[in-house]
Scaffold this active site. Structure first.
Site, PDB file in Angstrom:
ATOM      1  N   LYS A 264       0.760  -1.792   0.181  1.00 16.69           N
ATOM      2  CA  LYS A 264       0.186   0.172  -0.081  1.00 16.69           C
ATOM      3  C   LYS A 264       1.208   1.392  -0.104  1.00 16.69           C
ATOM      4  O   LYS A 264       1.829   1.325   0.001  1.00 16.69           O
ATOM      5  CB  LYS A 264      -1.028  -0.098   0.915  1.00 16.69           C
ATOM      6  CG  LYS A 264      -2.045  -0.834   1.140  1.00 16.69           C
ATOM      7  CD  LYS A 264      -3.476  -1.111   2.297  1.00 16.69           C
ATOM      8  CE  LYS A 264      -3.929  -1.392   2.197  1.00 16.69           C
ATOM      9  NZ  LYS A 264      -4.779  -1.716   3.167  1.00 16.69           N
ATOM     10  N   GLU A 349     -18.910  -9.300   8.594  1.00 14.63           N
ATOM     11  CA  GLU A 349     -20.552  -8.967   9.285  1.00 14.63           C
ATOM     12  C   GLU A 349     -21.619  -9.905  10.347  1.00 14.63           C
ATOM     13  O   GLU A 349     -21.500  -9.832  11.164  1.00 14.63           O
ATOM     14  CB  GLU A 349     -21.118  -7.962   8.546  1.00 14.63           C
ATOM     15  CG  GLU A 349     -20.158  -6.584   8.918  1.00 14.63           C
ATOM     16  CD  GLU A 349     -19.687  -6.535   7.089  1.00 14.63           C
ATOM     17  OE1 GLU A 349     -19.158  -5.870   6.849  1.00 14.63           O
ATOM     18  OE2 GLU A 349     -19.575  -7.930   6.239  1.00 14.63           O
ATOM     19  N   ARG A 377     -25.612  -6.503   5.764  1.00 17.46           N
ATOM     20  CA  ARG A 377     -25.150  -7.895   5.481  1.00 17.46           C
ATOM     21  C   ARG A 377     -25.332  -8.911   6.839  1.00 17.46           C
ATOM     22  O   ARG A 377     -24.786 -10.010   6.190  1.00 17.46           O
ATOM     23  CB  ARG A 377     -23.683  -6.970   5.146  1.00 17.46           C
ATOM     24  CG  ARG A 377     -23.642  -6.394   4.404  1.00 17.46           C
ATOM     25  CD  ARG A 377     -21.658  -6.031   4.129  1.00 17.46           C
ATOM     26  NE  ARG A 377     -21.493  -7.145   3.034  1.00 17.46           N
ATOM     27  CZ  ARG A 377     -20.410  -7.688   2.153  1.00 17.46           C
ATOM     28  NH1 ARG A 377     -19.061  -6.616   2.807  1.00 17.46           N
ATOM     29  NH2 ARG A 377     -19.800  -8.096   1.340  1.00 17.46           N
TER      30      ARG A 377
END
Length: 609
Positions: A264, A349, A377
């Protein structure tokens, strides 16, 4: 680009990375993840025949290089702004955006669907899912892998974009050579010959030798147990490794799994050093980097973070749970102070909610910090695992209502509607920072499932009391006494409703609770006013206004009623305040709509709300 030489592609990567940095620093947006996918994006478009070959980017916040290469460079100045291009892939934006994404872990399922559709239709094209190591923590990704592994005649490639260097050892020349070897035709043919020609005992010995040899150099290949041919890990910034490997994989049948390691913030030292800070910055000077922000209004997220620590200090049964949103949900300090009571369950989730239910069964008091859009979700788990058993779980719903630049995929427009219909649920909407803290305490002390919704960003500047006071369950309050019209405001709509109430000389109530609704207050206002207006930063259909209409009907009260809220459509990205004004939910819009409906004369009964 497909005709570029390798040196030209490397030059393109340098230019593309510089443009991404320049562009994002001018508009704001996701940076670290996009700097990390430059070479991978170039390699994919160089090797595969896009858009005929489908690329599905999981989450999609790393697709700026993809957008720039596919005809949208001149639109990057409008990124995430109203009427501009989205920060995520959208099918209606480009034929190269083959699947709309923004929530994680959907790419493999979609790619498998596309691969099998191609087989059904007799089309020879590839489906490529690019998924991050964080998104691989979700159960849906493994459900898709499990389903894909039984189809050995499809053109499916899953690329694991591993941008956490702690997951894999550094890669180098040996891994590059191994990746080329494993993805080559000779290796594949040798495996197939071994399956059909060698006697069973020798074949088994060869298989064990192969697994042992690979296991000495590469990570455990559990993906092969799903039926995938596992390749890697390889350096995701090395075009000399990426392109030949992808070219080899392009000619292999069956499910293929390529593991690439990226960094990243690659190429921008400040983002490499702090990829979290540069994950989604606002505008900044690339030469100087992100400077500390000037003091501003306290955010609702920080109100929650402070409350969580204070309540944890007061009650040792409190447990904090997040599905991979520690920073976003304001739980950094809680983890530091209470590490034994902090759980990050990954991008999962459904698991987060049932995990909390299990803890509640044992007498603990879990608090699930989750964005409104992400709780969608885990709806089945919310109903069956928490509410049906009436378990003591508190939900802190961040990013409720419109969220601005992230657009429709991240807006929390539906939580009121999908929560208030569930038995045993308590649903509260905070009108300011201090009330948010009080509601969190109220939900925590309520013996059952409770949710507190609060918006993204700062509040109105209300002073936050440090005590842990609660609000009497199911009670609203009158914030302004007026005439004729009673405005029942929920959450963030209290402030603009008060301004509209001043203009109209209307009564304004802060309802506070969507469920249980303060029916006594509603009856009193209905008896003393000519019309009722409800205002909420949520969908009108099934929302708080609908709850008021149901309560009036149940009480046999016929009264002109106007429901104001978000319309029955998905609302795109843009400045949040501008979007609210567009929906008529600023003070001027609220006043104008009420005046248009009721004017200065007698209110009239209107069927179409």
């Amino acid at each position: 680009m497909r005709h570029f030489t390798r040196p030209q592609l490397k030059q393109l990567a340098d230019e593309l990375r510089a443009f991404v940095l320049e562009s994002v620093s001018a508009t704001g947006g996701h940076l670290s993840s996009n700097l990390g996918t430059v070479e991978l994006t170039i390699a994919l478009h160089n090797v595969f025949n896009t858009p005929e070959d489908r690329i599905i980017w999981d989450v999609g916040h790393q697709t700026y290089p993809h957008k720039i290469l596919t005809g949208r460079r001149d639109q990057m100045h409008s990124l995430r702004q109203r009427d501009g291009i989205s920060g995520f892939p959208r099918r209606d934006e480009s034929v190269y955006d083959t699947f709309g994404t923004a929530h994680s872990s959907t790419s493999i399922s979609a790619a498998l669907g596309m691969a099998l559709a191609a087989r059904t239709k007799g089309e020879n094209r590839h489906a490529i899912a690019v998924i991050g190591d964080g998104a691989m923590t979700a159960g849906m990704a493994f459900e898709a892998l499990n389903n894909a592994g039984i189809h050995d005649d499809i053109n499916l490639l899953v690329i694991l974009n591993d941008n956490d260097m702690s997951i894999s050892p550094p890669v180098g020349a040996l891994n590059r050579y191994l990746a080329r070897l494993m993805s080559g035709q000779f290796y594949a043919a040798a495996k197939n010959v071994g399956k059909t020609v060698l006697p069973a005992p020798v074949r088994e010995l060869a298989k064990r030798f192969e697994e042992h040899a690979k296991g000495m150099i590469v990570p455990a290949t559990m993906f092969e147990e799903f039926g995938f041919n596992y390749i890697g890990p390889i350096d995701g910034h090395d075009l000399d490794s990426l392109i030949p490997t992808l070219q080899n994989l392009k000619h292999l049948k069956g499910p293929q799994f390529l593991h690439v390691v990226t960094k990243k913030g690659q190429g921008y030292k400040l983002a490499e050093a702090d990829p979290v800070l540069y994950h989604g910055p606002g505008k900044f000077d690339p030469a100087e980097g992100i400077k500390p922000a000037a003091a501003s209004k306290v955010t609702y997220t920080s109100v929650f973070g402070d409350w969580l620590c204070d309540m944890a200090a007061a009650d040792d049964k409190l447990i904090g749970i997040t599905p991979a949103m520690r920073e976003g949900s304001g739980m950094v300090e809680f983890e530091r102070r209470f590490p034994g009571r902090y759980y990050d369950v990954g991008i999962a989730e459904q698991h987060a909610v049932t995990f909390a239910a299990g803890m509640a069964c044992e007498g603990l008091k879990p608090v699930v910090a989750i964005y409104s859009t992400f709780l969608q979700r885990a709806y089945d788990q919310l109903i069956h695992d928490v509410a049906l058993q009436n378990l003591d779980v508190t939900f802190a719903l961040d990013r409720a209502g419109l969220v601005g630049a992230d657009g429709a995929t991240h807006a929390g427009n539906y939580d009121i509607a999908y929560l208030r219909c569930i038995p045993n649920m308590v649903v509260m909407a905070a009108s300011d920072e201090n009330e948010c803290r009080q509601m969190l305490s109220t939900g925590f002390h309520y013996n059952g499932p409770a949710a507190v919704r609060y918006p993204r960003g700062g509040g109105i500047g209300a002073k936050v009391e440090k005590n842990l006071a609660t609000i009497p369950l199911g009670t609203g309050e009158i914030r302004r006494e007026g005439k004729r019209i009673a405005i029942l405001a929920f959450g963030t709509m209290v402030a603009p409703s008060l301004r509209a109430g001043e203009e109209l000389d209307a009564t304004v109530a802060n309802m506070r609770f969507v469920k249980p609704l303060d029916v006594e207050l509603l009856k009193r206002l209905a008896a003393t006013h000519e019309a009722i207006v409800t205002v909420e930063e949520g969908c009108i259909m099934g929302g708080a206004g609908a709850a008021v209409a149901e309560a009036l009907a149940a009480a046999g009260i016929v009264k002109p009623l106007l429901n104001l809220g978000l319309p029955d459509q998905f609302i795109d990205h843009g400045d949040a305040q501008q979007l609210l004004a567009m929906c008529g939910l600023d003070a001027a819009g609220i006043a104008a709509t009420i005046r248009q409906r009721f004017g200065k004369g007698e209110p009239r009964l209107v069927v179409n709300n």
